[in-house]
Scaffold this active site. Structure first.
Site, PDB file in Angstrom:
ATOM      1  N   GLY A 233      17.492 -26.688  22.602  1.00 32.36           N
ATOM      2  CA  GLY A 233      16.659 -25.890  23.499  1.00 32.36           C
ATOM      3  C   GLY A 233      16.280 -26.665  24.753  1.00 32.36           C
ATOM      4  O   GLY A 233      16.085 -27.875  24.699  1.00 32.36           O
TER       5      GLY A 233
ATOM      6  N   GLY B 263      17.193 -32.860  20.493  1.00 31.42           N
ATOM      7  CA  GLY B 263      16.292 -32.900  19.350  1.00 31.42           C
ATOM      8  C   GLY B 263      17.065 -33.282  18.097  1.00 31.42           C
ATOM      9  O   GLY B 263      18.158 -33.862  18.186  1.00 31.42           O
TER      10      GLY B 263
ATOM     11  N   THR C 144      20.905 -31.965  17.899  1.00 30.87           N
ATOM     12  CA  THR C 144      21.816 -32.664  18.817  1.00 30.87           C
ATOM     13  C   THR C 144      21.991 -34.124  18.399  1.00 30.87           C
ATOM     14  O   THR C 144      23.101 -34.665  18.428  1.00 30.87           O
ATOM     15  CB  THR C 144      21.220 -32.606  20.253  1.00 30.87           C
TER      16      THR C 144
ATOM     17  N   THR D 238      12.239 -32.682  22.933  1.00 30.78           N
ATOM     18  CA  THR D 238      11.891 -31.411  22.288  1.00 30.78           C
ATOM     19  C   THR D 238      10.424 -31.083  22.535  1.00 30.78           C
ATOM     20  O   THR D 238       9.574 -31.987  22.520  1.00 30.78           O
ATOM     21  CB  THR D 238      12.160 -31.392  20.771  1.00 30.78           C
ATOM     22  N   ILE D 239      10.161 -29.800  22.726  1.00 31.11           N
ATOM     23  CA  ILE D 239       8.753 -29.399  22.840  1.00 31.11           C
ATOM     24  C   ILE D 239       8.065 -29.538  21.481  1.00 31.11           C
ATOM     25  O   ILE D 239       6.855 -29.628  21.402  1.00 31.11           O
ATOM     26  CB  ILE D 239       8.588 -27.944  23.343  1.00 31.11           C
ATOM     27  N   ASP D 240       8.866 -29.535  20.389  1.00 34.93           N
ATOM     28  CA  ASP D 240       8.293 -29.471  19.035  1.00 34.93           C
ATOM     29  C   ASP D 240       7.645 -30.774  18.566  1.00 34.93           C
ATOM     30  O   ASP D 240       6.886 -30.775  17.603  1.00 34.93           O
ATOM     31  CB  ASP D 240       9.384 -29.096  18.014  1.00 34.93           C
TER      32      ASP D 240
ATOM     33  N   GLY E 218       7.422 -24.367  17.628  1.00 35.53           N
ATOM     34  CA  GLY E 218       7.239 -25.630  16.910  1.00 35.53           C
ATOM     35  C   GLY E 218       8.225 -25.807  15.777  1.00 35.53           C
ATOM     36  O   GLY E 218       8.253 -26.834  15.114  1.00 35.53           O
TER      37      GLY E 218
ATOM     38  N   GLU F  76       4.685 -20.808  14.685  1.00 37.97           N
ATOM     39  CA  GLU F  76       5.700 -19.819  14.267  1.00 37.97           C
ATOM     40  C   GLU F  76       6.206 -20.084  12.848  1.00 37.97           C
ATOM     41  O   GLU F  76       6.674 -19.185  12.168  1.00 37.97           O
ATOM     42  CB  GLU F  76       6.880 -19.817  15.249  1.00 37.97           C
TER      43      GLU F  76
ATOM     44  N   HIS G  58       9.128 -18.654  24.379  1.00 36.68           N
ATOM     45  CA  HIS G  58       9.889 -19.486  25.318  1.00 36.68           C
ATOM     46  C   HIS G  58       9.119 -19.867  26.568  1.00 36.68           C
ATOM     47  O   HIS G  58       9.583 -20.725  27.319  1.00 36.68           O
ATOM     48  CB  HIS G  58      11.198 -18.779  25.689  1.00 36.68           C
TER      49      HIS G  58
END
Ligand code: F6P
Length: 362
Positions: free
Chosen positions: A13, A116, A119, A139-141, A184, A236, A286
């Site tokens: 992402g 992340g 990948t 990653t945003i997570d 997340g 989520e 998003h």
């Protein structure tokens, strides 16, 4: 003398800070190491199909603040399990040898993979197959092992917090329960951090399965105390005790095909039924991945990118640049590939929130 050539790709992402990290890698490689750099397009798709572009100084100048990735990315491309459509049928092929051959034909001495866990898990396999790889934690997570944080996370929690702040006013004015669902994946980092920053009354994360009755009690108790609204920040990937996650869609091409989303609506309805209080749900989704990186992420991405070039020069391959207690370290990709980093239940942020009366639904 022939200049050494390195390649770079971005997978998974998108997130704020990718262009900042590309800029750092390319500028340092050119200015300090006299290298040539190429970028594969759309993550591992580019490696498999030999689609790339050269990255010169001017190509990365002026992109520090830009969201997304100038190289394009993919959440499905995996050279070891490459999805090929045959009419309505989907077939998976191992095209790793083609990808590796392409890299060798381009005379590339190192590959920097920005991604992340998906990948970087693939990067680990490529490394075991002989490709000199260095990873960068994107990653945003914030769910990567071996590093205290990832770039993109700070931007995501800043956007999520702004969202919570804006929703707070509606919750207060209309005396409603407002649910804010954030991304997340299987981890609750974004929900925990933005929930604390936004003063969420209830924070629900995958690591702590919730009980609807406890949540309803908390909402009613607040009402009794004159607080006629509640803010629920929900990851989520959150799930009820003994229950399951809510799946939004299955992406068959992807090695990790489950896309989460929708738990906020499911629980929102249950809260409304149980408490009799009007409840609304907002899914941030998003939005958390878009736009310009925060100053923190710009700085982190810049530092991580320059560290990656040092690892390449030192031939420290098979590693990801991580950050531990404010120092940059080389984390073996083997460690990163072990799976997501979840929040420990005794995390200081959980303890602090609990001590302020925040409910985690347990
Ligand atoms: O890993 C980043 C992430 O944004 C997760 O937080 C989320 O679960 C997932 O990707 C969404 O994926 P997609 O872009 O395929 O909807």
């Amino acid at each position: 003398m022939k200049r050494k050539r390195m390649a770079i790709l971005t997978g998974g992402g998108d997130c704020p800070g990718i262009n900042a990290v590309i800029r750092a890698v390319v500028k340092k490689a050119i200015l300090e190491k006299n290298r040539e750099v190429i970028g594969f397009k759309d993550g591992y798709h580019g490696m498999v199909h030999n689609r790339y572009r050269s990255l010169k100084y001017n190509d990365v100048s002026g992109i520090l603040t830009l969201g997304g990735t100038i190289l394009g990315t993919s959440k499905t491309a995996n050279p070891y399990r490459y999805a090929v459509r045959k009419g309505n049928r989907l077939e998976f092929k191992d095209l790793s040898k083609t990808a590796i051959k392409n890299l060798k034909n381009l005379d590339i001495d190192s590959l920097v993979c920005i991604g992340g866990d998906g990948t970087l898990g693939i990067a680990y396999r490529l490394f075991k197959d002989g490709i000199p790889i260095v990873g960068l934690p994107k990653t945003i997570d914030n769910d990567l092992r071996g590093t205290d944080t990832t770039f993109g996370f700070d931007s995501a929690i800043s956007i999520a917090t702004e969202g919570i702040d804006r929703i707070h006013t509606t919750a207060q004015s209309h005396h409603r329960v407002m649910m804010i669902e954030v991304m997340g994946h299987r981890a609750g980092w974004i929900a925990l951090y933005s929930g604390v920053a936004g003063g969420g009354d209830i924070i629900l994360i995958p690591e702590i399965p919730y009980d609807i009755h406890i949540i309803a009690e908390k909402v009613k108790e607040r009402n009794k105390k004159g607080k006629r609204f509640s803010i629920v920040v929900i990851a989520e990937g959150a799930k009820p005790k003994g229950g399951d996650i809510v799946i939004q869609r299955i992406v068959k091409e992807s090695s990790d095909p489950i896309r989460l989303g929708g738990i906020g609506f499911v629980l929102g309805e249950q809260i409304e039924k149980t408490t009799g209080l009007e409840t609304r749900t907002v899914v941030m989704g998003h939005l958390l991945r878009g736009g310009s990186p925060t100053p923190f992420d710009r700085i982190l991405a810049t530092q991580l990118g320059t560290e990656a070039v040092d690892l390449v020069e030192d031939k420290k391959f098979g590693c990801m640049v991580g950050i531990k207690e404010n120092s940059f370290i080389a984390v073996p990709l083997k460690e990163v590939a072990k799976g997501p980093k979840l929040i420990p239940l005794n995390h200081p942020m959980i303890m602090a929130a609990r001590s302020l009366g925040t409910c985690f639904g347990d």
